[in-house]
Each structure stands twice: as C-alpha cells, then as structure tokens.
Motif scaffolding. Structure first.
Motif, PDB file in Angstrom:
ATOM      1  N   PHE A  34       0.659  -1.509  -0.237  1.00  0.00           N
ATOM      2  CA  PHE A  34       0.082   0.459  -0.180  1.00  0.00           C
ATOM      3  C   PHE A  34       1.188   1.254   0.391  1.00  0.00           C
ATOM      4  CE2 PHE A  34      -2.763  -3.241   2.387  1.00  0.00           C
ATOM      5  CZ  PHE A  34      -3.568  -3.185   0.924  1.00  0.00           C
ATOM      6  N   ASN A  35       0.311   2.254  -0.781  1.00  0.00           N
ATOM      7  CA  ASN A  35       0.991   3.343  -1.093  1.00  0.00           C
ATOM      8  C   ASN A  35       2.510   3.051  -1.397  1.00  0.00           C
ATOM      9  OD1 ASN A  35       1.027   6.134  -1.148  1.00  0.00           O
ATOM     10  ND2 ASN A  35       1.356   6.318   0.632  1.00  0.00           N
ATOM     11  N   LEU A  36       3.156   1.365  -2.349  1.00  0.00           N
ATOM     12  CA  LEU A  36       4.348   2.113  -2.374  1.00  0.00           C
ATOM     13  C   LEU A  36       4.298   2.240  -4.029  1.00  0.00           C
ATOM     14  CD1 LEU A  36       7.412   0.455  -1.632  1.00  0.00           C
ATOM     15  CD2 LEU A  36       5.906  -1.192  -3.504  1.00  0.00           C
ATOM     16  N   ASN A  37       5.620   4.252  -3.693  1.00  0.00           N
ATOM     17  CA  ASN A  37       5.021   4.755  -5.307  1.00  0.00           C
ATOM     18  C   ASN A  37       4.526   5.306  -4.864  1.00  0.00           C
ATOM     19  OD1 ASN A  37       7.870   4.543  -5.394  1.00  0.00           O
ATOM     20  ND2 ASN A  37       7.925   3.195  -7.278  1.00  0.00           N
ATOM     21  N   GLY A  38       3.433   5.687  -4.524  1.00  0.00           N
ATOM     22  CA  GLY A  38       2.362   6.397  -4.955  1.00  0.00           C
ATOM     23  C   GLY A  38       1.197   5.523  -4.945  1.00  0.00           C
ATOM     24  N   LYS A  39       1.582   4.196  -5.005  1.00  0.00           N
ATOM     25  CA  LYS A  39      -0.230   3.244  -5.844  1.00  0.00           C
ATOM     26  C   LYS A  39      -0.432   1.711  -4.792  1.00  0.00           C
ATOM     27  CE  LYS A  39       0.802   4.587 -10.249  1.00  0.00           C
ATOM     28  NZ  LYS A  39       2.141   4.997  -9.990  1.00  0.00           N
ATOM     29  N   ASP A  40      -0.889   1.606  -4.842  1.00  0.00           N
ATOM     30  CA  ASP A  40      -1.869  -0.334  -3.739  1.00  0.00           C
ATOM     31  C   ASP A  40      -1.121  -1.250  -5.549  1.00  0.00           C
ATOM     32  OD1 ASP A  40      -4.268   1.245  -1.568  1.00  0.00           O
ATOM     33  OD2 ASP A  40      -2.310   1.599  -1.615  1.00  0.00           O
ATOM     34  N   TRP A  41      -0.752  -1.794  -4.422  1.00  0.00           N
ATOM     35  CA  TRP A  41      -0.570  -2.870  -5.632  1.00  0.00           C
ATOM     36  C   TRP A  41      -0.276  -4.460  -5.308  1.00  0.00           C
ATOM     37  CZ3 TRP A  41       1.864  -1.002 -10.279  1.00  0.00           C
ATOM     38  CH2 TRP A  41       2.719  -0.015 -10.617  1.00  0.00           C
ATOM     39  N   ASN A  42      -0.683  -5.204  -5.700  1.00  0.00           N
ATOM     40  CA  ASN A  42      -0.931  -6.892  -5.598  1.00  0.00           C
ATOM     41  C   ASN A  42      -0.180  -7.449  -6.395  1.00  0.00           C
ATOM     42  OD1 ASN A  42      -2.069  -9.418  -5.237  1.00  0.00           O
ATOM     43  ND2 ASN A  42      -3.808  -8.835  -5.817  1.00  0.00           N
ATOM     44  N   ILE A  57      -2.730  -2.850 -10.272  1.00  0.00           N
ATOM     45  CA  ILE A  57      -2.538  -1.278  -9.292  1.00  0.00           C
ATOM     46  C   ILE A  57      -4.301  -1.690  -9.197  1.00  0.00           C
ATOM     47  CG2 ILE A  57      -2.104   0.740  -9.232  1.00  0.00           C
ATOM     48  CD1 ILE A  57      -0.805   0.484 -12.199  1.00  0.00           C
ATOM     49  N   MET A  58      -3.663  -1.456  -7.512  1.00  0.00           N
ATOM     50  CA  MET A  58      -5.417  -1.123  -7.031  1.00  0.00           C
ATOM     51  C   MET A  58      -5.500  -0.298  -6.372  1.00  0.00           C
ATOM     52  SD  MET A  58      -4.945  -4.816  -4.249  1.00  0.00           S
ATOM     53  CE  MET A  58      -3.726  -3.611  -3.382  1.00  0.00           C
ATOM     54  N   ARG A  59      -5.065   1.114  -7.139  1.00  0.00           N
ATOM     55  CA  ARG A  59      -5.595   2.329  -6.645  1.00  0.00           C
ATOM     56  C   ARG A  59      -3.997   3.454  -6.763  1.00  0.00           C
ATOM     57  NH1 ARG A  59      -3.718   6.501  -2.905  1.00  0.00           N
ATOM     58  NH2 ARG A  59      -2.267   4.805  -1.929  1.00  0.00           N
ATOM     59  N   THR A  60      -4.280   4.646  -7.700  1.00  0.00           N
ATOM     60  CA  THR A  60      -3.402   5.422  -7.740  1.00  0.00           C
ATOM     61  C   THR A  60      -3.115   6.634  -6.770  1.00  0.00           C
ATOM     62  OG1 THR A  60      -4.697   6.160  -9.584  1.00  0.00           O
ATOM     63  CG2 THR A  60      -3.093   4.782  -9.714  1.00  0.00           C
ATOM     64  N   PRO A  99      -6.546   8.669   2.586  1.00  0.00           N
ATOM     65  CA  PRO A  99      -5.417   9.420   1.462  1.00  0.00           C
ATOM     66  C   PRO A  99      -4.253   8.246   1.815  1.00  0.00           C
ATOM     67  CG  PRO A  99      -6.510  10.633   3.465  1.00  0.00           C
ATOM     68  CD  PRO A  99      -6.969   9.230   3.224  1.00  0.00           C
ATOM     69  N   PHE A 100      -3.662   8.070   2.903  1.00  0.00           N
ATOM     70  CA  PHE A 100      -2.732   7.218   2.819  1.00  0.00           C
ATOM     71  C   PHE A 100      -1.296   8.582   2.680  1.00  0.00           C
ATOM     72  CE2 PHE A 100      -3.226   2.493   2.501  1.00  0.00           C
ATOM     73  CZ  PHE A 100      -1.605   2.262   3.784  1.00  0.00           C
ATOM     74  N   ASP A 101      -1.848   9.362   4.320  1.00  0.00           N
ATOM     75  CA  ASP A 101      -0.858  10.355   3.627  1.00  0.00           C
ATOM     76  C   ASP A 101       0.117  11.018   4.915  1.00  0.00           C
ATOM     77  OD1 ASP A 101      -3.106  11.251   5.275  1.00  0.00           O
ATOM     78  OD2 ASP A 101      -2.741  13.393   4.076  1.00  0.00           O
ATOM     79  N   ALA A 102      -0.071   9.983   6.051  1.00  0.00           N
ATOM     80  CA  ALA A 102       0.362   9.786   6.852  1.00  0.00           C
ATOM     81  C   ALA A 102       1.815   9.286   7.506  1.00  0.00           C
ATOM     82  CB  ALA A 102      -0.454   9.099   8.543  1.00  0.00           C
ATOM     83  N   ALA A 103       3.024   9.528   8.673  1.00  0.00           N
ATOM     84  CA  ALA A 103       3.797   9.253   7.899  1.00  0.00           C
ATOM     85  C   ALA A 103       4.828   7.936   9.088  1.00  0.00           C
ATOM     86  CB  ALA A 103       4.660  10.006   8.448  1.00  0.00           C
ATOM     87  N   ASN A 104       3.703   7.574   9.672  1.00  0.00           N
ATOM     88  CA  ASN A 104       3.950   6.182  10.414  1.00  0.00           C
ATOM     89  C   ASN A 104       2.694   5.374  10.595  1.00  0.00           C
ATOM     90  OD1 ASN A 104       6.252   6.641  11.828  1.00  0.00           O
ATOM     91  ND2 ASN A 104       5.447   8.522  11.698  1.00  0.00           N
ATOM     92  N   THR A 105       1.880   5.285   8.988  1.00  0.00           N
ATOM     93  CA  THR A 105       0.687   3.670   8.488  1.00  0.00           C
ATOM     94  C   THR A 105       1.477   2.760   9.603  1.00  0.00           C
ATOM     95  OG1 THR A 105       0.139   5.276   6.847  1.00  0.00           O
ATOM     96  CG2 THR A 105      -0.374   2.822   7.524  1.00  0.00           C
TER      97      THR A 105
END
Length: 408
Positions: A34-42, A57-60, A99-105
């Motif tokens: 999740f949120n790897l290079n700004g995207k979600d991957w399976n 790509i599950m999400r951009t 969002p997934f914009d926090a620093a410690n998810t």
C-alpha cells in the motif's frame, strides 16, 4: 486551452506527500503493498514474486476522474464517489481515495475477516481506522474514539481469535474490539484503557503475538532470549518471564527491534514470531510451542527503520527506501530455514522501483511504517494537512473549469 489546463490541474491535485507505505498479506496470501510509489499493488502469491508479470494497480494516489456517459467505481476499485457533474452529453465523476498520507502507517491482517486494518493512514483524521476488504477490493473509513490513546507513540498487535487490538501507549495497555468488521460501520469504535503495565515509563514497547499471548521483548531486567507474557483471554501478566533459547544455548539480544507473527494456512492461531533487532544482525524465529528459537539469515538490507510482515511461508521486509524483500520459511523445517537467504520481490521492484536514497541507518529506530510502534512528529502531520488543503483547492478549481467547459 481547456484540456491542458484541466490535465495540469489534475496532476497538481495528485501530488504526493512523504507518507509511509506498508505491506501486508491477505487471507489468500497475496502480498499487498500500500502506497508504494504512491500506488497500491497486488504482488500475488509467493510463487509469482520472482516473475516479471504485470502487477495489478489497486489504487493511484490523489483524485481520479472518469469522463464517460455512465461511470462506475466498480470498474476502478475506487470508493466512494465524491461528486458528479452531469451534462446532457457527458458525466464527470470524481473518486476520492483514502489518503494514506501519514508518516507512520501500520497495517494488520484480520485473517478471519480477510481484511487489512490500517492505523495512522490519514493525517487529517488520525484517530480513524481504514479497512481494506480484500475480497471486495474496497476501502472504508471507520470512526474511532481515541480517548487517552496516543497515536504518536504506541506498539500494537491484532489478536487472531478475538480480532481485538491490544496496544501499549504511554504506560497503559489499551484494547480496540474490531468485531468481525471487513468494512466500516456507522457506529464509532473506542479504544479502552484496560490497565497500567508493570514497566518503566521509558520502556519502548516491542510486542509479538503467538498463541493468543502477547510477548513483550526488550523489557528491563528480563534476561536475553526471554519475554514477558500477557495472556489475552485472562487479561493476565504472567509473573515470570519465559525463556526461548537457541540450540547452542545462546539467546536473542535484549534490544529494540521489529516483530512479525507467522500465520497458519488453516486459519488457526499463530505459533511463531520473527524478531529482527534494529541493527539487522540476524533474524530470530521464536516457537512458543517448543519454547525454542532459530537464528536465520540477517536481512540483506540493514535498515533500522525497515518494517516486517509475515505470511505462512515468508517473512517480508519493507525498507525505508521502498525495497521489498523476503525470507522463505517453512515451519518445522530447521535445515531448510537455516539455508534460506533473502531475495527481492522482483515484480514489485520492477513495478515500483525503490528510491535512490540510502535505506541503511544505524540502530535506534524512531518508528516504523507497517509494524506497530509509531512516532509521528507534529511537523509531518501539519505538512500532510497543508497538502490536503492544497489538493482540495486544486480539485475545486478543476471542477469549476469543468463546469465552465461543459456548460457552454
């Protein structure tokens, strides 16, 4: 003139922050990033990680819009629909991602529910918990009352059988009952302050889960190779620590580090957990059935800020620069495990290359991204909130321009 303006504003609204990715398995043992290079991957199951197959790509990140006559989020794995602008000839539909914009998810697998729970995923809603339904491939946000729970400093486990979070924060043991949720409901959940723990106020928690027991590592005055134990079903701290020696009589060190519990394919409770010291000097796997420890290969990338997630047959490392590697593991097969070496998850590396910055760092990590212990600085949260406001403004301008263009 309109189209370039719209496109440029879309990319502005999709700007990313310095947020934490995390990795997790679903209940079918697909590796999700999740949120790897700004995207979600399976990345699929372990047998596909060395391939160069096309990843899903599950999400951009950011805001996605669909220009079509009849738009549906089902075609994009995006929820929920934020707004629609309808025109006799076209519909402009906006989809807003969590969002997934926090620093410690931090991310956790609820094996029974086949759901991933993400804590600290939203800098603007820090107490909310995000739920990824792996079967439906959808996200939802669950409201949570934090009470005295401190999201900037905690370590947590998700108990397998009860589906209850247990977390140590500011010297107190908290719990959060997730029921059987694989999607958010309308009733807020609440962190409950259960009791004060018998540890000094400066203890930085290292918590591992096995057999519905919480194992506290690096506890002051507890010998190397031993753990204090909290019995979940009886809410009881055992008076004596438990030793887990290596075959040669040595012991894993008393130091801060990261942990990850190995799951069972038959959906039964975990029996083993991995402990990786902050200096990445080795990988220790503790078996609470035999009260023994294996010393396995040290991570190839030594990174005190790396985080870990275990499935059934692999321990996965996510470094601070986005490198994803794994150590194959077979429960009960000591000779195979000792010979195993770390390898890169090749399909993820090809799809989302690590950043060029070095991931190596000295021991004494200040936190992690997908394990449990979390430390969030006010400056990080503020920058995330500022970007969120900027994104919303860009979206507003884009909508206004869209309306002007389509209305003529």
């Amino acid at each position: 003139m309109f189209l370039p303006t719209l496109v440029s504003l879309f990319f502005i609204s999709s700007a990313t922050v310095r947020a934490s990715p995390c990795v997790a398995f679903d209940a079918n043992w697909n590796l999700l990033a999740f949120n790897l290079n700004g995207k979600d991957w399976n990345a699929g199951t372990q047998d596909t990680w060395s391939s160069s197959q096309f990843l899903v790509i599950m999400r951009t990140r950011g805001l996605t819009f669909c220009l079509c006559r009849h738009c549906s989020h089902r075609h994009h794995n995006i929820q929920p629909t934020v707004s629609n602008f309808r025109h006799p000839y076209i519909t402009l539909t906006f989809f807003l991602h969590r969002p997934f914009d926090a620093a410690n998810t931090t991310c956790y697998l609820s094996q029974y529910a086949n759901a991933i729970y993400a804590i600290n995923a939203d800098s603007k809603n820090p107490s909310s918990l995000y739920i990824y339904n792996a079967a439906a491939k959808s996200w939802s946000m669950q409201a949570v009352n934090a009470g005295s729970f401190d999201y900037t400093s905690f370590d947590a486990i998700l108990d397998h059988d009860t589906n209850v979070f247990y977390a140590l924060s500011q010297g107190n043991l908290f719990s959060l009952d997730m029921g059987s949720l694989n999607a958010a409901n309308s009733t807020p959940l609440s962190w409950t302050n259960d009791e004060q723990v018998p540890y000094p106020s400066d203890y930085v928690p290292v918590m591992a889960l096995a057999q519905n027991h919480i194992h506290f590592l690096d506890v002051p005055n507890v010998p190397a190779g031993s753990a204090d134990i909290f019995v979940i079903h009886y809410s009881y701290f055992q008076p004596q620590s438990q030793a887990y020696p290596l075959p040669d009589g040595s012991a894993f060190p008393t130091t801060y580090g990261q942990v990850a519990s190995f799951f069972q394919a038959d959906n039964t409770v975990q029996q083993e957990f991995a402990f990786i010291p902050a200096d990445s000097s080795a990988t220790y796997v503790v078996n609470v059935e035999t009260n023994t420890t294996q010393a396995l290969a040290a991570p190839a990338t030594k990174d005190s800020k790396a985080t870990y997630f275990a499935g059934v047959t692999a321990l996965v490392q996510l470094t601070s620069n986005g490198t994803v590697s794994y150590l194959p593991y077979l429960e009960g097969n000591t000779s195979t495990n000792i010979a195993a070496t770390w390898a890169t998850v090749s399909n993820l590396a090809a799809a989302a290359p690590p950043s060029s910055s070095s991931s190596s760092s000295s021991s004494g990590s200040s936190g992690n991204t997908s394990g449990s212990h979390s430390t969030t600085s006010p400056s990080t949260t503020a920058s995330g909130a500022a970007l969120g406001a900027s994104v919303q403004y860009s979206v507003f301008i884009t909508c206004v321009l869209c309306f002007a263009a389509f209305a003529v």
